[in-house]
Design a protein around this motif. Structure first.
Motif, PDB file in Angstrom:
ATOM      1  N   THR A 230      16.845 -10.134 -16.095  1.00  0.00           N
ATOM      2  CA  THR A 230      15.786  -9.359 -16.504  1.00  0.00           C
ATOM      3  C   THR A 230      15.452  -9.139 -14.498  1.00  0.00           C
ATOM      4  N   ALA A 231      15.187  -9.396 -13.732  1.00  0.00           N
ATOM      5  CA  ALA A 231      14.204  -9.265 -12.536  1.00  0.00           C
ATOM      6  C   ALA A 231      15.652  -8.534 -11.857  1.00  0.00           C
ATOM      7  N   THR A 232      16.724  -8.921 -11.864  1.00  0.00           N
ATOM      8  CA  THR A 232      17.604  -8.399 -11.150  1.00  0.00           C
ATOM      9  C   THR A 232      18.231  -6.976 -12.056  1.00  0.00           C
ATOM     10  N   VAL A 233      18.348  -6.671 -13.541  1.00  0.00           N
ATOM     11  CA  VAL A 233      18.278  -5.300 -13.519  1.00  0.00           C
ATOM     12  C   VAL A 233      17.809  -4.459 -13.227  1.00  0.00           C
ATOM     13  N   LEU A 234      16.082  -4.803 -13.000  1.00  0.00           N
ATOM     14  CA  LEU A 234      15.369  -4.053 -12.551  1.00  0.00           C
ATOM     15  C   LEU A 234      15.373  -3.721 -10.951  1.00  0.00           C
TER      16      LEU A 234
END
Length: 484
Positions: A230-234
């Motif tokens: 999730t953080a990497t997508v952001l």
């Protein structure tokens, strides 16, 4: 499909992945592919940020360099964590991936603060700093007894220090992210807000991972692959958004729900401290953190009250200036027609007699025609000062427009004619040979006059002064010459 819609879909899939990992007990056949996917996303984000760093200049380039380095370190750490998952390694820190993750976390504050280049006022810097310290301290209060202290006791000196350093650094990142997100403009998505969201999710993911691992869960980092993805997508989304280099995106004072964000950790901290106190489990470190938090909250509120007081004083001054502008002439600073009419009406209602003088410049059009309007404006300003010198201190001097002025005497002065004569003398003393003045005077001893009738009679007297040859005074009805 636009980038935001794709990002929303990817975030939904990441949430489903984390639910799947958790409900199935983190099986290797699922953890390894999830780790590989997260690692691939991280390398893609790092590459995207490196490309942007190459394209941009100035502070924007610095921001993307920081971002690319931090994301690249996380990608390498994720690769080693994935290798651990392939090998079935499920041991506590320290590991190589942990050191790389710590390095990425240490770069995160630089990522969040390096981008925008607009200067920030000192008072805003102080408020942001206090907010950051307040949030970080508030997060530390529950993190110490629930995560940091148990980790240090479990892992010993070297591993404990590293294990504490990573979440402690992420607490700082989370604090910065919370403050920036609380002050970001509503609906204004940009690279900084996306990065703040990414590092906030990273920080929360690390804290959740550590809490689960300490309670008998897996030490394989990619057991939380859904959260880290999730953080990497952001991070990937940030590379699709503009970096705000001309203004800081967090200058606005927080309002609504956003204003409460920094205080959510504060409430959590005091709640945790109360529970620990009730159970007799609070130690000196937690007590010191609560005392520091209280001091920071009080300091922040004092600063807020001071800022509010300054804003109210500024607002009061702005209102005073607006009220002055509404009732005064911009060029000369004299009262305007609106204020004159109000004062005449008040004087007539109060009784005691009123005298009104209308003064019109002679030859002023010639000054404008020959020397231009700037020279004419200069004459009007000097005439305004001359009128103030000629009249009693309690008289009202107004500019009605153009080169026409009015003087209100209340109570009506028996020396109105003397005042008119001084007006002519003062204007003559300006040394402007092309300009003189004619004056019309009307007395109202206290009867049935109105604002309109008083102005009409004074104008009639002024007309007679003009017709008599200018540079003289006429009084309404009698029209006797006071000066030729």
């Amino acid at each position: 499909m636009n980038p935001r819609a794709r990002a929303a879909g990817a975030l939904f899939l990441c949430a489903l992945l984390q639910i799947w990992l958790t409900t199935t007990g983190h099986p290797a056949w699922l953890v390894v592919p999830a780790g590989l996917a997260t690692t691939a996303l991280a390398f893609a984000a790092a590459g995207r940020h490196a490309v942007l760093a190459h394209r941009e200049t100035g502070r924007a380039r610095s921001a993307w360099i920081f971002t690319s380095a931090a994301t690249g370190l996380w990608a390498l750490g994720s690769a080693f964590y994935t290798l651990d998952s392939v090998r079935g390694t499920n041991v506590a820190p320290p590991r190589l991936g942990d050191w790389l993750s710590l390095a990425a976390a240490l770069l995160a504050p630089g990522v969040l603060l390096a981008g925008p280049s607009a200067p920030v006022a000192r008072d805003i810097q102080v408020r942001l700093g206090l907010d950051g310290l307040m949030v970080a301290t508030a997060l530390f209060v529950p993190a110490w007894p629930l995560l940091l202290h148990p980790t240090q006791q479990l892992l010993g000196n070297a591993g404990g220090l590293l294990a504490i350093s990573i979440p402690a650094t992420h607490i700082v990142c989370l604090a910065i992210a919370v403050v920036l997100l609380s002050r970001s403009r509503a609906g204004a998505a940009n690279a900084v807000t996306a990065l703040a969201g990414a590092f906030a999710v990273f920080a929360a993911s690390v804290l959740v991972y550590l809490a689960v691992a300490l309670r008998g869960g897996s030490w394989q980092v990619h057991s939380m692959a859904g959260l880290f993805a999730t953080a990497t997508v952001l991070l990937l989304l940030a590379g699709r958004l503009p970096m705000p280099v001309d203004s800081r995106p967090w200058l606005e004072a927080p309002t609504g729900v956003r204003a409460a964000l920094p205080y959510v950790p504060v409430v959590l901290a005091y709640g945790t401290a109360a529970v620990l106190q009730q159970r007799g489990q609070i130690d000196g470190v937690a007590v010191a953190a609560v005392l520091l938090l209280t001091a920071l909250v009080l300091g922040r509120q004092f600063l807020a009250l001071r800022t509010t007081g300054l804003l109210l004083a500024e607002l009061s001054e702005q209102r005073r200036q607006l009220a002055h502008q509404a009732t005064h002439d911009d060029l000369t600073g004299l009262a305007n027609r609106k204020l004159l009419n109000t004062r005449i009406a008040g004087a007539l209602d109060a009784g005691g007699g009123v005298a009104l003088l209308l003064a019109d410049l002679d030859g002023f059009k010639q000054v404008n025609d020959e020397s231009g309007h700037p020279a004419g404006d200069d004459v009007l300003i000097r005439v305004a000062a001359a009128l103030h010198r000629a009249v009693p201190p309690d008289a009202l001097v107004a500019r009605l427009g153009g080169d026409e002025f009015a003087i209100l005497l209340h109570p009506a002065s028996s020396s109105a004619l003397d005042t008119a004569s001084r007006v002519i003398d003062e204007v003559s003393a300006l040394g402007e040979s092309r300009v003189g003045v004619s004056v019309g005077v009307v007395h109202e001893p206290g009867g049935g006059a109105t604002v309109s009738s008083l102005l009409t009679h004074a104008d009639a007297a002024l007309y007679e002064a003009k017709r008599a040859g200018k540079g003289c005074v006429r009084v309404y009805n009698t029209f006797e010459t006071a000066r030729t």
